[in-house]
Design a protein around this motif. Structure first.
Motif, PDB file in Angstrom:
ATOM      1  N   ARG A 443       0.842  -1.197   0.000  1.00  0.00           N
ATOM      2  CA  ARG A 443       0.000   0.000   0.000  1.00  0.00           C
ATOM      3  C   ARG A 443       0.881   1.252   0.000  1.00  0.00           C
ATOM      4  O   ARG A 443       1.849   1.347   0.766  1.00  0.00           O
ATOM      5  N   TRP A 444       0.481   2.206  -0.829  1.00  0.00           N
ATOM      6  CA  TRP A 444       1.301   3.416  -0.944  1.00  0.00           C
ATOM      7  C   TRP A 444       1.303   4.221   0.342  1.00  0.00           C
ATOM      8  O   TRP A 444       2.310   4.844   0.715  1.00  0.00           O
ATOM      9  N   TRP A 445       0.186   4.226   1.060  1.00  0.00           N
ATOM     10  CA  TRP A 445       0.123   5.026   2.277  1.00  0.00           C
ATOM     11  C   TRP A 445       1.016   4.444   3.371  1.00  0.00           C
ATOM     12  O   TRP A 445       1.530   5.185   4.220  1.00  0.00           O
ATOM     13  N   ALA A 446       1.223   3.092   3.370  1.00  0.00           N
ATOM     14  CA  ALA A 446       2.131   2.505   4.353  1.00  0.00           C
ATOM     15  C   ALA A 446       3.564   2.961   4.094  1.00  0.00           C
ATOM     16  O   ALA A 446       4.312   3.287   5.034  1.00  0.00           O
ATOM     17  N   ARG A 447       3.942   3.001   2.808  1.00  0.00           N
ATOM     18  CA  ARG A 447       5.285   3.502   2.480  1.00  0.00           C
ATOM     19  C   ARG A 447       5.431   4.972   2.826  1.00  0.00           C
ATOM     20  O   ARG A 447       6.478   5.409   3.301  1.00  0.00           O
ATOM     21  N   ALA A 448       4.353   5.742   2.575  1.00  0.00           N
ATOM     22  CA  ALA A 448       4.412   7.174   2.885  1.00  0.00           C
ATOM     23  C   ALA A 448       4.583   7.409   4.391  1.00  0.00           C
ATOM     24  O   ALA A 448       5.375   8.259   4.822  1.00  0.00           O
ATOM     25  N   LEU A 449       3.846   6.652   5.192  1.00  0.00           N
ATOM     26  CA  LEU A 449       3.981   6.797   6.643  1.00  0.00           C
ATOM     27  C   LEU A 449       5.371   6.393   7.121  1.00  0.00           C
ATOM     28  O   LEU A 449       5.947   7.023   8.025  1.00  0.00           O
TER      29      LEU A 449
END
Length: 511
Positions: A443-449
């Motif tokens: 998930r992109w948001w996991a990488r962003a976090l």
């Protein structure tokens, strides 16, 4: 002995789906044919109080009727449009005085010429009618009071012209089925195209000289209600059968490709699972599992293909049962041709459904096994991380507890202390975000976090270094304001880094 048939007539039954893929085109086609019948065949008078302009939104039954002014029995010229459950049926009867089969077929070709067949076109049937002249009891063309197809065949075949040749062909290919005598007392032949997928059929029906009412009731209309006759209903179900055959023929290559692609994907995944020297990575397994899922649920995936085959098999079964109910048991000629086609086609659908079902089950089992393996690997990764994380936290807590028990005070200036506290909090937060990334790494948001956590650690580290550099000259007021400014700068720097990382992660996730 030369036999002269009399009373040449043509009955046309044209069938169009009432709920096809493009209802607007189907209805436009019916309206255009209806209007051409009015204009080119001079059918303008109402029939039995029916509307002369059809409304195709009505319920099942007769929708409209037209007749030629002044036409009387036996020279009937009428057109009826009705709805039979899920199909429209346009029936036309023409028996003008002095007509010939060739002339009647040419006039019908002028009515439909230039029209594009709509997607919902099921088929059409041209039924050419004639009657025997009065014959003696020992006539060679009559057997037990009924027309005998064998001696009549040389009389009928020259009388019926070949249909117009398809575009690009020198001549139409016509296959004559052997004539058969039906229980109603008529001799019947079929002279249609040679392919089983044919949408247009041509039948010839010859009746005894005194069977006008029975002939009309079997081929044209039944009773005062002008119901679709037995032969018309038979031809409707036969058209449904051959429509399914055309669909199956068009999609059979795609069906084979779907099975072949699924088998290939399953074999590749099994090879990955059976690898011994270097086991496949989770990314490889996940990619193979996604391919299998797409082949199952996509277009034309195994799930849709199998469902379509089952539905088609049921439609063919219903059509076959209706054909059997509307024809003589064991009848030959065109009736045997339809019966044999239905039996063969049903078997093909059974075989295809069995093979596709087996491929679907095999793909589902391998996909489920892969999902279990991926879940087990993810669980192992989480357990290993939890173990390492617990060990690290335990070590930190032990150091802090020992420092507190011995009364140890780190020699940190006041300006550096809030920066160090913030750095420790950032490291703790980063460990949590790292766990989240392991669980949802796709998930992109996991990488962003995660990148935001790293940014926060970097910002607080910068704060610690800056505070340590300026700690010697700091006063109490400078310490307070410096701590507040350092915290604000660390948050701003972490937010900026997280925003940039989120945009990059989202761009990478999009195809």
């Amino acid at each position: 002995m030369t036999v002269e048939l009399r009373g040449s007539a043509l009955v046309v039954h044209l069938f169009v789906a009432a709920r096809g893929a493009d209802p607007r085109a189907d209805r436009a086609y019916l309206h255009e044919v209806w209007q051409r019948l009015r204009d080119r065949c001079a059918l303008g008078e109402p029939v039995a109080g029916l509307p002369t302009t059809p409304s195709l939104d009505g319920p099942a039954g007769l929708l409209a009727g037209l007749r030629r002014a002044g036409a009387t029995v036996p020279h009937v010229e009428e057109a009826l449009l009705r709805r039979e459950h899920d199909a429209y049926c346009l029936s036309v009867m023409r028996e003008p005085a002095g007509a010939t089969w060739a002339g009647l077929e040419a006039e019908w070709a002028a009515v439909t010429g230039g029209l594009t067949t709509p997607p919902g076109f099921l088929g059409s049937a041209h039924v050419f009618l004639a009657r025997l002249p009065r014959t003696g009891p020992f006539s060679p063309v009559v057997r037990r009071g009924r027309p005998d197809p064998a001696p009549l065949t040389p009389v009928v075949r020259p009388r019926l012209p070949d249909p117009p040749a398809p575009s690009g062909s020198a001549a139409a290919v016509v296959r004559w089925t052997p004539g058969v005598t039906v229980s109603h007392g008529f001799a019947v032949w079929e002279a249609s195209g040679a392919t089983d997928e044919r949408a247009s059929r041509r039948l010839v029906v010859v009746a005894p000289h005194d069977a006008d009412e029975r002939l009309s009731g079997w081929t044209w209309v039944v009773g005062a209600g002008r119901d679709l006759p037995e032969l018309g209903r038979y031809l409707l179900h036969a058209a449904r059968l051959r429509t399914q055959l055309r669909v199956w023929s068009d999609e059979h290559a795609a069906l084979r490709d779907a099975r072949r692609a699924a088998d290939t994907a399953v074999d590749e995944l099994l090879d990955l699972l059976a690898t011994r020297p270097g086991r496949p990575t989770s990314a490889q397994l996940l990619d193979a599992a996604r391919r299998i899922t797409a082949l199952q649920a996509g277009e034309p995936g195994l799930v849709r293909t199998h469902t379509s085959l089952v539905e088609m098999r049921r439609t063919v079964q219903i059509a076959g049962a209706n054909l059997a109910a509307l024809s003589d048991p064991g009848a030959g000629g065109p009736f045997a041709d339809d019966r044999d086609l239905g039996t063969w086609f049903a078997q093909q659908l059974d075989d295809d459904a069995a093979y596709v079902g087996a491929a679907r089950e095999r793909a589902g089992q391998v996909a489920a096994l892969t999902d279990q393996l991926l879940q087990r690997r993810a669980q192992d990764e989480r357990e290993r991380f939890n173990l390492a994380f617990t060990g690290a936290i335990g070590a930190v807590l032990m150091v802090l507890a020992a420092s507190q028990s011995f009364g140890y005070q780190p020699p940190l200036p006041p300006l550096v202390q809030p920066a160090v506290v913030a750095l420790l909090g950032a490291v703790a937060l980063l460990s949590t975000l790292l766990m989240l990334w392991i669980i949802a790494r796709r998930r992109w948001w996991a990488r962003a976090l995660l990148w935001g956590g790293w940014g926060l650690v970097g910002a607080t580290t910068t704060w610690v270094i800056t505070s340590a550099t300026a700690a010697e000259a700091a006063t109490e007021t400078a310490t307070r304001w410096g701590s507040a400014a350092g915290f604000a700068a660390a948050c701003a720097l972490a937010a900026l880094w997280s925003t940039i990382a989120a945009r990059r992660a989202r761009s990478a996730a999009q195809p």
